[in-house]
Every structure is written in structure tokens, then in C-alpha cells.
Design a protein around this motif. Structure first.
Motif, PDB file in Angstrom:
ATOM      1  N   VAL A 134       0.837  -1.201   0.000  1.00  0.00           N
ATOM      2  CA  VAL A 134       0.000   0.000   0.000  1.00  0.00           C
ATOM      3  C   VAL A 134       0.873   1.252   0.000  1.00  0.00           C
ATOM      4  O   VAL A 134       0.594   2.226  -0.716  1.00  0.00           O
ATOM      5  CB  VAL A 134      -0.947  -0.011   1.224  1.00  0.00           C
ATOM      6  CG1 VAL A 134      -1.651   1.335   1.363  1.00  0.00           C
ATOM      7  CG2 VAL A 134      -1.980  -1.125   1.087  1.00  0.00           C
ATOM      8  N   THR A 155      -9.008   2.008  -1.345  1.00  0.00           N
ATOM      9  CA  THR A 155      -8.867   1.745   0.087  1.00  0.00           C
ATOM     10  C   THR A 155     -10.099   1.044   0.641  1.00  0.00           C
ATOM     11  O   THR A 155      -9.996   0.083   1.418  1.00  0.00           O
ATOM     12  CB  THR A 155      -8.624   3.066   0.840  1.00  0.00           C
ATOM     13  OG1 THR A 155      -7.491   3.725   0.281  1.00  0.00           O
ATOM     14  CG2 THR A 155      -8.387   2.803   2.313  1.00  0.00           C
ATOM     15  N   ILE A 184      -2.230   0.851   6.559  1.00  0.00           N
ATOM     16  CA  ILE A 184      -2.084   2.084   5.780  1.00  0.00           C
ATOM     17  C   ILE A 184      -0.999   2.952   6.415  1.00  0.00           C
ATOM     18  O   ILE A 184      -0.987   3.136   7.633  1.00  0.00           O
ATOM     19  CB  ILE A 184      -3.418   2.849   5.717  1.00  0.00           C
ATOM     20  CG1 ILE A 184      -4.476   2.004   5.003  1.00  0.00           C
ATOM     21  CG2 ILE A 184      -3.250   4.180   4.994  1.00  0.00           C
ATOM     22  CD1 ILE A 184      -5.834   2.653   4.945  1.00  0.00           C
TER      23      ILE A 184
END
Length: 715
Positions: A134, A155, A184
Motif C-alpha cells: 500500500v 482503500t 495504511i
């Protein structure tokens, strides 16, 4: 949640979290099987869900309580938040184990090994694959700090996929969403974008629906048939005391103050969404019946309601005193770096303050270290906090677009100030706080940054016709509170021309037009500080400084009641004026004038004569509040603005046609601040407390000189 807040080197929160959780789990088990507490026919799965929900602590609500009580910056607050994060993570692990251990019917799960192995593998996948993946994807697709809609939907798709994976693994789908959220990158702008996109929808629609469903699933009438009121009161009160007593025990072992242990223990009772999720999961799997579900829901409601009032009435944080010498401009003598804390409410406040900072003669050798605060009123349940860039210890507030845009513009203007001048260093800060306690944030930050000067805008702004409007009464109250509680010197700028086109072009385009600055010296501590600030401006080619000292005549000294006070400060005033004249006697940009006056009316007349002969751009005066001297006798009777003092109020009155800006300066005084509030204070320096350390604040050198002068006068 930022896992970087957990510091393994600091064992206090780790011990508090683990001991509190273990004691809570054991106590929860005892309360679950307590005779008279619900139906006697209970299953082990219900005990597991009950105990885990009983031991959890809701980190977001705990952080919000600390922020509302202004305890985020305290050691107790930091310890409580670290302990809450550790407890939250341990609760998640126990919740995953509990979900994997029992089937949907509350029976033992035959697939337990598969669930544990697959969930562990997914956690490893999140850490070693999803997290760097990510981060790589966002770093290579986000350009210029702009995040598109695609990133947000990507997301959200990740949330759904991870939730599905954990559901297949045999644990709750919320586990996958939580793990993906941790994956994240913490510092990435995508976090803020997700909050902006989903905050209103989640908090305004989904969360109320969730709590409505929780309330509908509870049946108080049915529970009352099996659980008496006395039993409920015992379980709830005992539940509150379990974590408090366990934390107090840990505080004794860790040699922490008992009051901190009590406060942390009370905070660890904070329950929220996580506790209700665990209870609902237990109810869905039929591990908890209606009786125990309702009982625990009411207990959590009461426990969460009493935390903040309990802290408000029982815990008054001790003020940490940061001892630093340079609390005044006078002590700098223009020969070192000067730290200035500037405050702005709205965008028009910025230009006048930045132009004044430009005039303050910042150089590479003697720079200005500026901390620029945008003051924003806290409304609703927005988290109250100081939002400092890259400051992970504080939750981010959700601003309205207008406030966010204004904060960005203010930050850009102060950044431009730093770019255009090598002698200015700027850090921009946004303070979100209720108006009633905003001065506490200002003073606390000034002390943390060891500022020597706080610069505030006047609460009235200039209108198009050159007059001052009615202003904001709340802003005036903030200024008065800062003047009363400031840990350093304070200045209030009445901007009536600092923002004109002519002035700005002079600063930024290098015009050689002289800027006429007048410093009016009536005598006293504040006037000496104002002279020190005016003196710092000397040395620039474009600045012409005129210092006007008003000296009382012999008749004024004989007749005026304020003559005693004047004589008390006369010695320090004479030394200050002598040093100024001696060091600037060869400087052609400095003019020194003495005016002999009989009373305040003569002083006003002298100021009017000065204005007729020279059109000044800026007046610098001392506040001199509640200090009447012979040269201001009679003016205090009709002074209507206490935060500007006698002469400052006179300069901005309608009787004067001048359009010059006015800077009113108040020098820091330990005696004044002691009267404003000297309770609940403790020094931050270790070691044995001496008599000097026991004083609420450092005694100024000026205070010592005045004390010696008093003794000589009495002799």
C-alpha cells in the motif's frame, strides 16, 4: 491508532495495561458466575465474551476525554494513552481467539487450529506484504499531494476484501478492517482523505443506527426479573473499582503519584464501540443471553458516563514549571535569538503581525524564532487539541473546509515571511480549543517553546473609513486572560495601517521610505520592556526611532498620589534610559526627547504635538495597567480598555485623528503571575526541592533590584 506511541523502553504503560487487563479478566469471570447475576445456566463462551468486553478500553474516547480536559500534554495523559493502545491490542487478540474458539452456536469450534493458523498468516501478510504494498502504491501514484477518488475507493475495496478474508478464517469481519487500517502508512495523506469522505456518513448515519440496534437488543424489563437492583449496583460499582484499584497498586509499585494512578485507572474504564461490538458478537453467537447482554450494556453506559466527571472533580493536573531565564525581551538586549509566539484569529490579523516581525530587525546572527498559532474555536464534539505538524501524540480534528482553507492561507503567509527573510524561522500551528480555555493552550505552548514574547492581535479591526469596529468581545477576553496568566512578556498589536499597500511594498520590494516609530516612555516595568522591543528595531536602514520620555515636574511629584510608585521605579528607569542613550548616541536613526509634564492632560497634549510635527507609522508603549504615575494622573478615570493600559487606550481613542498602529507591551512579572494563579504547580527538575525551587515561579532580576531599592528607601 499509531503504534509508534508504544515505547517498550517505558515500562509503566505496559505494566499498567497488562496488570489491569489480567485483573479485569479474572474479575469479569467472577462477576459472570456470581450467584444472583442472571440465569444460573451459563456457558463458557458467554464468560469469555463477558470478560473480554469487561477488560477492554476504548482508545478513541479516552483520547477525546484527555483532550477535553487538556491532559494530552501531561505525563499522565501520555501514559494513559499508551496503556489504552496496549489494552486495545490485547483485547483484539483475545477477541480473535474467542471468535475462533467458539462456533456460531456458542459451542467449541472444531476448526480452532485452522482459524488460528489462517488468522496468524493473515496478520503476517498484512505486516510484510499489504503494508509495504500500500505504501509503494500510494507513493508512486499520488502526485503533488493530490489524492483522487480512485485512491479512496481502492482503500474501501481493501477494507471489504480483508474483512471477507478474516470472516473466512473464522473470526469477525471487523478484524480484517482493523488490520487493514493499521496497514495504511500513518503519515500518508490518504488517511485524512478517508476521514473527510466517510466521517459524516459514519458518525451521522451508521453509528447512530448501530447504537439504536444495541438499545433495541437490550431488554431491561426482562433482565429485572432475574437481576436485582442491588446486584446491578454492586456489579457496576465493583467493575469501576477493579481497574482503579489495580492501577493504584501498579502506581505504588512503579513509584508513581497516587493521584496519577487513580486518574489512569478511571480512564481505563472508558468503554465505547469496541466493547459493544464484543457484546453483540457474543449475542449473535448465542453465547450471551438477553439478561447478561442487557446487564453489561447498562454497566458500560454507566462506566463511560462517570469517567469524565470523576476526573474533572478529583484530578487537577499539576502545572509543570519550565524554568528558563529569558522570559522578557529586556533580558535578551537584542543580542540573542528571540522566540516569539504569535496568535491570529482570522486572516486579516496576519499582515500586520508579519510586517511587525519584519520590522523587528531579524538577522542570521540574532534571528527571530516565530511560532504562529491559528486560533480556532472548538465547536460540537470535535477533539480539542494542538495540531502540530508531525505530532503523533494528538488526534487529528475534523475541520470545516472554510477553516481548513483559512489555516492553509495563514500558514502560507507565515511561510512566505520565512522565505523572504533569512533571520526568521517559522513553525505554524493550529490550536482548536473552546474560547473559555484557549488562553491555557496559548500559555502552555509559550512555556513549552520557551517563548520570550507573545504577540496578540487587538480584538477590534480597522474599517474602510479608518475607524475601529466594535470588535469581538470573546477575543478581548482571551487577550485579558493571556495577559493575566502568560509565562513571558505579552504584546497587543492594534493594526491601523500596518497592512496598507505602501507599507507592504516597502517591506517586500525594498523601497527606502523611512518608517517612523515612536516609543512613549512614561516609566515602569512595562515601559522598560517596550523600550527594549523598540531598541531591537534599531539598526535597520529604513527605521527611524524616536523615544519620548515624559518626566514629571516638581509640582507633580509633590502633589500626585502616584509619586511614591514613580520614585520606586525611578532607579531602574534611569539605568535603562542611560544604557539606551549611551549605546545609541552615535546612531543617527535614533532620537531621544524628554518632555516635562504636570499630569495626564499635559502628556496627551505633548503626544498631539508630536503627531503634528511627525507622522508616525507605529507607536510602542508600555501597558502599565493599574500603575498610575504622575505623568498619567487623571487619565485612568476614563480609560475604557484595560488590556491596552492608560496611554495605549488614549492613542486609539476617537479624540486622536492619527492612523498609526499601536503596540502595547506588558513585561513578564513573577509577582503578577503568582497572583493570577499559583496553585497545583510542581517543578519539572529532579532532585531535592530547595526553598528557591518551592517558589511558584522564578524571581526576576528586576524584582530583586526593586526589593533592594525598597530596603534602601526604608533605611
Amino acid at each position: 491508532m499509531d503504534l509508534r506511541m508504544i515505547k517498550i523502553k517505558d515500562t509503566k504503560p505496559v505494566i499498567i495495561a497488562i496488570v489491569g487487563l489480567l485483573v479485569a479478566l479474572l474479575s469479569g469471570t467472577g462477576f459472570y458466575y456470581l450467584p444472583g447475576n442472571g440465569d444460573s445456566d451459563k456457558i463458557l463462551a458467554g464468560c469469555v465474551y463477558w470478560s473480554i468486553a469487561f477488560g477492554c478500553t476504548n482508545f478513541p474516547d479516552l483520547a477525546r476525554i484527555l483532550a477535553d480536559l487538556k491532559l494530552l500534554r501531561s505525563d499522565m495523559g501520555h501514559t494513559a494513552m499508551c496503556a489504552a493502545i496496549i489494552t486495545d491490542l490485547c483485547t483484539w487478540i483475545l477477541f480473535i481467539l474467542g471468535m475462533a474458539s467458539f462456533s456460531k452456536a456458542g459451542l467449541r469450534n472444531e476448526m480452532l487450529p485452522y482459524s488460528l493458523v489462517s488468522t496468524t498468516a493473515f496478520i503476517i501478510l498484512c505486516y510484510f506484504v499489504i503494508h509495504p504494498g500500500v505504501a509503494w502504491a500510494f507513493n508512486n501514484t499520488v502526485k503533488g499531494g493530490q489524492v483522487g477518488e480512485t485512491h479512496v475507493w481502492f482503500t474501501l475495496a481493501g477494507v471489504l476484501i480483508c474483512s471477507l478474508i478474516t470472516e473466512v478464517c473464522g473470526v469477525h469481519s471487523i478484524t480484517g478492517a482493523f488490520l487493514f487500517g493499521l496497514s495504511i502508512p500513518h503519515d500518508h495523506i490518504i488517511r485524512k482523505m478517508i476521514e473527510e469522505k466517510l466521517h459524516d456518513f459514519l458518525s451521522g448515519i451508521l453509528m447512530p443506527l448501530f447504537y439504536i440496534i444495541c438499545g433495541l437488543r437490550a431488554d431491561i424489563g426482562y433482565m429485572s426479573k432475574f437481576v436485582s437492583v442491588g446486584m446491578m449496583a454492586f456489579v457496576i460499582s465493583a467493575s469501576i473499582m477493579v481497574k482503579i484499584l489495580s492501577t493504584i497498586f501498579c502506581s505504588i509499585f512503579l513509584r508513581m503519584p497516587l493521584r496519577d494512578g487513580f486518574a489512569i485507572g478511571a480512564l481505563m474504564n472508558t468503554k465505547g464501540t469496541m466493547a459493544l461490538v464484543i457484546l453483540n458478537a457474543g449475542r449473535d453467537s448465542k453465547a450471551l443471553d438477553v439478561i447478561m447482554y442487557t446487564h453489561m450494556t447498562l454497566a458500560f453506559l454507566v462506566m463511560s458516563m462517570v469517567v469524565q466527571p470523576l476526573l474533572t472533580f478529583t484530578y487537577k493536573p499539576k502545572k509543570k514549571l519550565i524554568f528558563y531565564k529569558n522570559r522578557t525581551i529586556q533580558k535578551h538586549k537584542g543580542e540573542s535569538e528571540l522566540s516569539v509566539l504569535t496568535c491570529v484569529h482570522v486572516l486579516p490579523n496576519v499582515s500586520g503581525i508579519t510586517n511587525l516581525l519584519q520590522l523587528s530587525n531579524p538577522t542570521k546572527k540574532y534571528p527571530l524564532n516565530v511560532f504562529a498559532i491559528h486560533l480556532v474555536e472548538l465547536t460540537g464534539r470535535t477533539t480539542a487539541s494542538l495540531l502540530i505538524m508531525n505530532d503523533e501524540a494528538k488526534p487529528k480534528a475534523n475541520f470545516a473546509d472554510r477553516v481548513r482553507a483559512e489555516s492553509d492561507q495563514i500558514a502560507e503567509m507565515f511561510t512566505a515571511l520565512e522565505v523572504n527573510n533569512d533571520g526568521i524561522l517559522v513553525q505554524t500551528i493550529t490550536a482548536v480549543s473552546p474560547y473559555a480555555t484557549m488562553h491555557e493552550d496559548i500559555c502552555s505552548l509559550a512555556e513549552d517553546k520557551q517563548a520570550s514574547f507573545i504577540l496578540l492581535p487587538y480584538h477590534k479591526n480597522m474599517t474602510s473609513d479608518g475607524r475601529l469596529n466594535e470588535g469581538n468581545a470573546v477575543h478581548a477576553e482571551i487577550n485579558q486572560n493571556v495577559l493575566s496568566h502568560a509565562p513571558c512578556s505579552v504584546g497587543i498589536l492594534v493594526d491601523r495601517g500596518m497592512t496598507t499597500v505602501r507599507f507592504e511594498s516597502f517591506l517586500f520590494q525594498g523601497e527606502t521610505t523611512k518608517k517612523e516609530i515612536a516609543m512613549l516612555f512614561a516609566g515602569g516595568r512595562d515601559d522598560r520592556e517596550a523600550l527594549a522591543y523598540a531598541w531591537r528595531m534599531v539598526g535597520q536602514e529604513m527605521v527611524q526611532l524616536t523615544v519620548v520620555r515624559f518626566v514629571p515636574s516638581r509640582e507633580a511629584l509633590v502633589s500626585a498620589k502616584a509619586a511614591v510608585e514613580y520614585e520606586k521605579d525611578k532607579h531602574a528607569d534611569e539605568e535603562c534610559i542611560y544604557e539606551f542613550n549611551f549605546k545609541t548616541m552615535n546612531d543617527s536613526s535614533v532620537t531621544y526627547i524628554e518632555k516635562v509634564v504636570n499630569d495626564g492632560q499635559d502628556t496627551v497634549t505633548a503626544i498631539l504635538e508630536l503627531e503634528e510635527n511627525n507622522s508616525y507609522d507605529l507607536y510602542i508603549v508600555g501597558r502599565g495597567y493599574q500603575v498610575e504615575t504622575p505623568v498619567t494622573a487623571g487619565l485612568t478615570d476614563w480609560s475604557s480598555t484595560p488590556d491596552l493600559g492608560t496611554i495605549g487606550d488614549t492613542l486609539i481613542s476617537s479624540n486622536f485623528t492619527m492612523q498609526a498602529s499601536v503596540l502595547v507591551v506588558q513585561q513578564y512579572s513573577s509577582a503578577n503571575r503568582q497572583t493570577a494563579g499559583n496553585n497545583n504547580q510542581e517543578p519539572v527538575q529532579g532532585g531535592a526541592k530547595t526553598a528557591h525551587e518551592a517558589k511558584p515561579f522564578m524571581e526576576d532580576e528586576d524584582d530583586e533590584e526593586e526589593h533592594k531599592y525598597d530596603i534602601r528607601m526604608r533605611k
